[in-house]
Design a protein around this motif. Structure first.
Motif, mmCIF file in Angstrom:
data_model
loop_
_atom_site.group_PDB
_atom_site.id
_atom_site.type_symbol
_atom_site.label_atom_id
_atom_site.label_comp_id
_atom_site.label_asym_id
_atom_site.label_seq_id
_atom_site.Cartn_x
_atom_site.Cartn_y
_atom_site.Cartn_z
ATOM 1 N N ILE A 1 -0.053 17.891 5.161
ATOM 2 C CA ILE A 1 0.401 18.371 4.013
ATOM 3 C C ILE A 1 0.342 17.036 3.045
ATOM 4 O O ILE A 1 1.177 16.039 3.463
ATOM 5 C CB ILE A 1 1.791 19.033 3.969
ATOM 6 N N GLN A 2 -0.467 17.269 2.082
ATOM 7 C CA GLN A 2 -0.270 16.191 1.002
ATOM 8 C C GLN A 2 0.165 16.726 -0.162
ATOM 9 O O GLN A 2 0.005 17.716 -0.700
ATOM 10 C CB GLN A 2 -2.007 15.639 0.676
ATOM 11 N N SER A 3 1.301 15.845 -0.702
ATOM 12 C CA SER A 3 2.073 16.328 -1.943
ATOM 13 C C SER A 3 1.734 15.076 -2.987
ATOM 14 O O SER A 3 2.265 13.996 -2.904
ATOM 15 C CB SER A 3 3.613 16.222 -1.682
ATOM 16 N N GLY A 4 0.958 15.638 -3.851
ATOM 17 C CA GLY A 4 0.716 14.724 -5.092
ATOM 18 C C GLY A 4 -0.296 13.599 -4.729
ATOM 19 O O GLY A 4 -0.677 13.534 -3.683
ATOM 20 N N TYR B 1 -2.469 21.910 3.512
ATOM 21 C CA TYR B 1 -2.209 22.270 1.956
ATOM 22 C C TYR B 1 -2.170 20.762 1.181
ATOM 23 O O TYR B 1 -1.759 19.721 1.729
ATOM 24 C CB TYR B 1 -0.367 22.560 2.077
ATOM 25 N N ARG B 2 -2.931 20.819 0.019
ATOM 26 C CA ARG B 2 -3.131 19.861 -1.063
ATOM 27 C C ARG B 2 -2.011 20.269 -2.113
ATOM 28 O O ARG B 2 -2.792 20.889 -2.735
ATOM 29 C CB ARG B 2 -4.457 19.676 -1.483
ATOM 30 N N LEU B 3 -1.016 19.766 -2.460
ATOM 31 C CA LEU B 3 -0.042 20.235 -3.460
ATOM 32 C C LEU B 3 -0.304 19.144 -4.463
ATOM 33 O O LEU B 3 -0.360 17.952 -4.127
ATOM 34 C CB LEU B 3 1.376 20.198 -2.897
ATOM 35 N N THR B 4 -0.290 19.615 -5.781
ATOM 36 C CA THR B 4 -0.531 18.559 -6.787
ATOM 37 C C THR B 4 0.593 17.891 -7.172
ATOM 38 O O THR B 4 0.556 17.083 -8.116
ATOM 39 C CB THR B 4 -1.168 19.444 -8.135
ATOM 40 N N GLN B 5 2.010 18.208 -7.031
ATOM 41 C CA GLN B 5 3.242 17.447 -7.420
ATOM 42 C C GLN B 5 3.573 16.634 -6.268
ATOM 43 O O GLN B 5 3.621 16.845 -5.201
ATOM 44 C CB GLN B 5 4.275 18.553 -7.862
ATOM 45 N N PRO B 6 4.174 15.504 -6.874
ATOM 46 C CA PRO B 6 4.445 14.395 -5.951
ATOM 47 C C PRO B 6 6.009 14.580 -5.567
ATOM 48 O O PRO B 6 6.875 13.413 -5.918
ATOM 49 C CB PRO B 6 4.197 13.060 -6.911
ATOM 50 N N PHE B 7 6.266 15.536 -4.851
ATOM 51 C CA PHE B 7 7.842 15.852 -4.516
ATOM 52 C C PHE B 7 7.671 16.187 -2.958
ATOM 53 O O PHE B 7 6.703 16.313 -2.409
ATOM 54 C CB PHE B 7 8.469 16.871 -5.440
ATOM 55 N N SER B 8 8.970 16.490 -2.622
ATOM 56 C CA SER B 8 9.036 17.259 -1.157
ATOM 57 C C SER B 8 8.144 18.436 -0.833
ATOM 58 O O SER B 8 8.010 19.180 -2.137
ATOM 59 C CB SER B 8 10.514 17.422 -0.958
ATOM 60 N N PRO B 9 7.593 18.491 -0.025
ATOM 61 C CA PRO B 9 6.636 19.744 0.006
ATOM 62 C C PRO B 9 6.955 21.308 -0.264
ATOM 63 O O PRO B 9 6.455 21.677 -0.994
ATOM 64 C CB PRO B 9 6.245 19.802 1.572
ATOM 65 N N LYS C 1 9.539 21.549 -2.698
ATOM 66 C CA LYS C 1 9.423 21.923 -4.114
ATOM 67 C C LYS C 1 7.856 21.983 -4.705
ATOM 68 O O LYS C 1 7.625 22.582 -5.530
ATOM 69 C CB LYS C 1 10.254 20.412 -4.658
ATOM 70 N N SER C 2 7.077 20.970 -4.208
ATOM 71 C CA SER C 2 5.754 20.848 -4.893
ATOM 72 C C SER C 2 5.169 22.293 -4.764
ATOM 73 O O SER C 2 4.335 22.482 -5.718
ATOM 74 C CB SER C 2 4.842 19.886 -3.805
ATOM 75 N N ASP D 1 3.608 24.548 -7.268
ATOM 76 C CA ASP D 1 2.089 24.936 -7.526
ATOM 77 C C ASP D 1 2.211 26.518 -7.191
ATOM 78 O O ASP D 1 0.935 27.258 -7.130
ATOM 79 C CB ASP D 1 1.486 24.725 -6.345
ATOM 80 N N GLY D 2 3.114 27.548 -7.000
ATOM 81 C CA GLY D 2 3.034 28.740 -6.691
ATOM 82 C C GLY D 2 2.797 29.231 -5.493
ATOM 83 O O GLY D 2 2.373 30.564 -5.276
ATOM 84 N N ILE D 3 3.001 28.454 -4.690
ATOM 85 C CA ILE D 3 2.639 28.832 -3.193
ATOM 86 C C ILE D 3 3.807 28.632 -2.397
ATOM 87 O O ILE D 3 4.764 27.995 -2.667
ATOM 88 C CB ILE D 3 1.382 28.050 -2.558
ATOM 89 N N SER D 4 3.902 29.146 -0.929
ATOM 90 C CA SER D 4 4.630 28.933 -0.092
ATOM 91 C C SER D 4 4.067 28.557 1.119
ATOM 92 O O SER D 4 2.871 28.899 1.589
ATOM 93 C CB SER D 4 5.535 30.351 0.632
ATOM 94 N N ILE D 5 4.573 27.371 1.936
ATOM 95 C CA ILE D 5 4.197 26.856 3.002
ATOM 96 C C ILE D 5 4.367 27.682 4.298
ATOM 97 O O ILE D 5 5.438 27.890 4.543
ATOM 98 C CB ILE D 5 4.579 25.328 3.249
#
Length: 197
Positions: free
Chosen positions: A34-37, A63-71, A73-74, A78-82
């Protein structure tokens, strides 16, 4: 071979540097589930730049999340759930080094944490520590929950200047766990990684 999961007692402690050293030392594969931001300069790309051996395969993030927060929250932003069912360990005949996000109790969703990923992967842990006021507590809490879950810890890596009092307190709790100290530097490059392999 059990995968090696690199986690830490806090965020920004140095998991990526330690992951690069392990990947180079073992000529292992690397995976960040999981990469956040910072997707343009991800941890996978950083380890790629630091590793020189030709054997390592870099596996894509689940998961490649666009926001630099805890997974958790990110993902929500991003409108998804891990979903842990969507995170599958890459198939490889090679040793695999997995880099986590933050510490053990970083939430992935409303029910699961990084430690649940470690358990799912049946991985052994390398715990990255840096000495600061409060780090003994953070380290012993991390070791305690890993012990409660029956997750093996192969080593504790102290990144930066050592503190004999802190290390003694941690060693008294840690028992036979292997310790390694790696000095901090302002400039981490391939030469630094090779020096500590």
């Amino acid at each position: 071979m059990r995968p090696i999961f690199v986690t830490a007692i806090d965020t920004g402690i140095g998991k990526t540097v330690v992951s690069a050293i392990l990947v180079e030392r073992l000529k292992a594969d690397y995976w960040k589930p999981i990469q956040s931001g910072d997707l343009d300069n991800s941890d996978t790309q950083t380890v790629k730049r630091l590793v020189t051996n030709p054997a390592t395969v870099f596996h894509p993030e689940a998961y490649r999340l666009t926001q630099p927060f805890s997974p958790h929250k990110s993902a929500e932003l991003d409108g998804i759930s891990i979903d842990l069912n969507n995170i599958k360990v890459p198939e490889t005949p090679n040793q695999l080094v997995i880099e986590g996000a933050g510490g053990l109790m970083v939430p992935l969703n409303d029910k699961h944490f990084i430690i649940d990923l470690i358990q799912k992967f049946e991985a052994e842990v390398v715990l990255v520590v840096r000495h600061y006021l409060g780090s003994i507590n953070h380290t012993l809490l991390s070791l305690s929950i890993l012990q409660q879950r029956g997750i093996p810890v192969s080593s504790i890596v102290i990144l930066g200047e050592n503190d004999l009092y802190s290390e003694k307190a941690i060693r008294n709790f840690a028992g036979d766990i292997k310790f390694e100290t790696i000095p901090l530097t302002d400039h981490v490059d391939r030469a630094f990684i090779l020096r500590h392999c």
